[in-house]
Design a protein around this motif. Structure first.
Motif, PDB file in Angstrom:
ATOM      1  N   UNK A 221      41.487  -9.760  96.033  1.00  0.00           N
ATOM      2  CA  UNK A 221      40.405  -9.059  96.637  1.00  0.00           C
ATOM      3  C   UNK A 221      39.176  -8.739  95.583  1.00  0.00           C
ATOM      4  N   UNK A 222      38.157  -8.853  95.614  1.00  0.00           N
ATOM      5  CA  UNK A 222      36.937  -8.226  94.855  1.00  0.00           C
ATOM      6  C   UNK A 222      36.061  -7.049  95.331  1.00  0.00           C
ATOM      7  N   UNK A 223      35.959  -6.224  94.311  1.00  0.00           N
ATOM      8  CA  UNK A 223      35.100  -4.969  94.842  1.00  0.00           C
ATOM      9  C   UNK A 223      33.927  -4.767  94.204  1.00  0.00           C
ATOM     10  N   UNK A 224      33.034  -4.122  94.774  1.00  0.00           N
ATOM     11  CA  UNK A 224      31.783  -3.765  94.255  1.00  0.00           C
ATOM     12  C   UNK A 224      31.006  -2.619  94.744  1.00  0.00           C
ATOM     13  N   UNK A 225      30.327  -1.922  93.770  1.00  0.00           N
ATOM     14  CA  UNK A 225      29.712  -0.721  93.935  1.00  0.00           C
ATOM     15  C   UNK A 225      28.521  -0.811  93.504  1.00  0.00           C
ATOM     16  N   UNK A 226      27.301  -0.407  93.972  1.00  0.00           N
ATOM     17  CA  UNK A 226      26.092  -0.117  93.541  1.00  0.00           C
ATOM     18  C   UNK A 226      25.942   1.329  92.708  1.00  0.00           C
ATOM     19  N   UNK A 227      25.247   1.564  91.715  1.00  0.00           N
ATOM     20  CA  UNK A 227      25.081   2.812  91.190  1.00  0.00           C
ATOM     21  C   UNK A 227      23.674   2.781  90.708  1.00  0.00           C
ATOM     22  N   UNK A 228      23.022   4.013  90.746  1.00  0.00           N
ATOM     23  CA  UNK A 228      21.663   4.174  90.282  1.00  0.00           C
ATOM     24  C   UNK A 228      21.406   5.371  89.084  1.00  0.00           C
ATOM     25  N   UNK A 229      20.431   5.249  88.432  1.00  0.00           N
ATOM     26  CA  UNK A 229      20.128   6.398  87.508  1.00  0.00           C
ATOM     27  C   UNK A 229      18.715   6.296  87.331  1.00  0.00           C
ATOM     28  N   UNK A 230      18.309   7.628  87.201  1.00  0.00           N
ATOM     29  CA  UNK A 230      16.823   7.675  86.865  1.00  0.00           C
ATOM     30  C   UNK A 230      16.756   7.644  85.345  1.00  0.00           C
ATOM     31  N   UNK A 231      15.543   6.764  84.817  1.00  0.00           N
ATOM     32  CA  UNK A 231      15.395   6.785  83.317  1.00  0.00           C
ATOM     33  C   UNK A 231      13.709   7.261  83.437  1.00  0.00           C
ATOM     34  N   UNK A 232      13.772   8.451  82.704  1.00  0.00           N
ATOM     35  CA  UNK A 232      12.510   9.007  82.591  1.00  0.00           C
ATOM     36  C   UNK A 232      11.756   8.608  81.288  1.00  0.00           C
ATOM     37  N   UNK A 233      10.302   8.363  81.453  1.00  0.00           N
ATOM     38  CA  UNK A 233       9.539   8.040  80.269  1.00  0.00           C
ATOM     39  C   UNK A 233      10.018   6.688  79.734  1.00  0.00           C
ATOM     40  N   UNK A 234      10.280   5.666  80.547  1.00  0.00           N
ATOM     41  CA  UNK A 234      10.702   4.498  79.772  1.00  0.00           C
ATOM     42  C   UNK A 234      10.199   3.520  80.470  1.00  0.00           C
ATOM     43  N   UNK A 235       9.216   2.669  80.016  1.00  0.00           N
ATOM     44  CA  UNK A 235       8.808   1.454  80.856  1.00  0.00           C
ATOM     45  C   UNK A 235      10.026   0.410  81.100  1.00  0.00           C
ATOM     46  N   UNK A 236      10.024  -0.342  82.134  1.00  0.00           N
ATOM     47  CA  UNK A 236      10.856  -1.044  82.524  1.00  0.00           C
ATOM     48  C   UNK A 236      10.823  -2.547  81.632  1.00  0.00           C
ATOM     49  N   UNK A 237      12.074  -3.007  80.908  1.00  0.00           N
ATOM     50  CA  UNK A 237      12.056  -4.085  80.092  1.00  0.00           C
ATOM     51  C   UNK A 237      13.159  -5.008  80.535  1.00  0.00           C
ATOM     52  N   UNK A 238      12.796  -6.061  81.213  1.00  0.00           N
ATOM     53  CA  UNK A 238      13.844  -7.123  81.700  1.00  0.00           C
ATOM     54  C   UNK A 238      14.761  -7.592  80.624  1.00  0.00           C
ATOM     55  N   UNK A 239      14.415  -7.329  79.362  1.00  0.00           N
ATOM     56  CA  UNK A 239      15.169  -8.143  78.237  1.00  0.00           C
ATOM     57  C   UNK A 239      16.317  -6.862  77.828  1.00  0.00           C
ATOM     58  N   UNK A 240      16.072  -5.663  78.299  1.00  0.00           N
ATOM     59  CA  UNK A 240      17.032  -4.436  77.601  1.00  0.00           C
ATOM     60  C   UNK A 240      18.049  -4.488  78.663  1.00  0.00           C
ATOM     61  N   UNK A 241      19.444  -4.336  78.164  1.00  0.00           N
ATOM     62  CA  UNK A 241      20.430  -4.078  79.016  1.00  0.00           C
ATOM     63  C   UNK A 241      20.364  -2.961  80.179  1.00  0.00           C
ATOM     64  N   UNK A 242      20.719  -2.979  81.261  1.00  0.00           N
ATOM     65  CA  UNK A 242      20.508  -1.677  82.092  1.00  0.00           C
ATOM     66  C   UNK A 242      21.270  -0.560  81.777  1.00  0.00           C
ATOM     67  N   UNK A 243      22.484  -0.920  81.099  1.00  0.00           N
ATOM     68  CA  UNK A 243      23.290   0.167  80.458  1.00  0.00           C
ATOM     69  C   UNK A 243      22.384   0.951  79.527  1.00  0.00           C
ATOM     70  N   UNK A 244      21.513   0.434  78.901  1.00  0.00           N
ATOM     71  CA  UNK A 244      20.997   1.264  77.673  1.00  0.00           C
ATOM     72  C   UNK A 244      19.947   2.209  78.296  1.00  0.00           C
ATOM     73  N   UNK A 245      19.621   2.131  79.588  1.00  0.00           N
ATOM     74  CA  UNK A 245      18.468   3.092  80.021  1.00  0.00           C
ATOM     75  C   UNK A 245      18.838   4.266  80.092  1.00  0.00           C
TER      76      UNK A 245
END
Length: 68
Positions: free
Chosen positions: A44-68
């Motif tokens: 069995x495989x599991x998945x879970x979506x998570x979100x986090x607010x990142x203030x005062x940071x522009x989105x950068x597609x080259x930046x790992x999401x865990x670094x926000x």
């Protein structure tokens, strides 16, 4: 800006630790978990979506999401 991640893994303690670590880093659950049978690994495989607010940071597609 709201950052979105989808965590996946085998449905085991390691996956639970991955989600728990994300929660301890300020991520929040987004919806419920998902489960699917992986016919290749026969597990069995599991998945879970998570979100986090990142203030005062522009989105950068080259930046790992865990670094926000």
């Amino acid at each position: 800006m709201l950052i979105y991640r989808f965590l996946t893994g085998e449905d085991d303690a390691a996956f639970c630790h991955k989600v728990t670590k994300a929660l301890s880093q300020g991520w929040q659950l987004h919806g419920g978990p998902t489960y699917a049978f992986d016919s290749h690994s026969k597990k069995m495989r599991a998945g879970q979506a998570v979100t986090r607010a990142a203030k005062d940071q522009p989105y950068d597609p080259d930046k790992p999401l865990s670094d926000y």
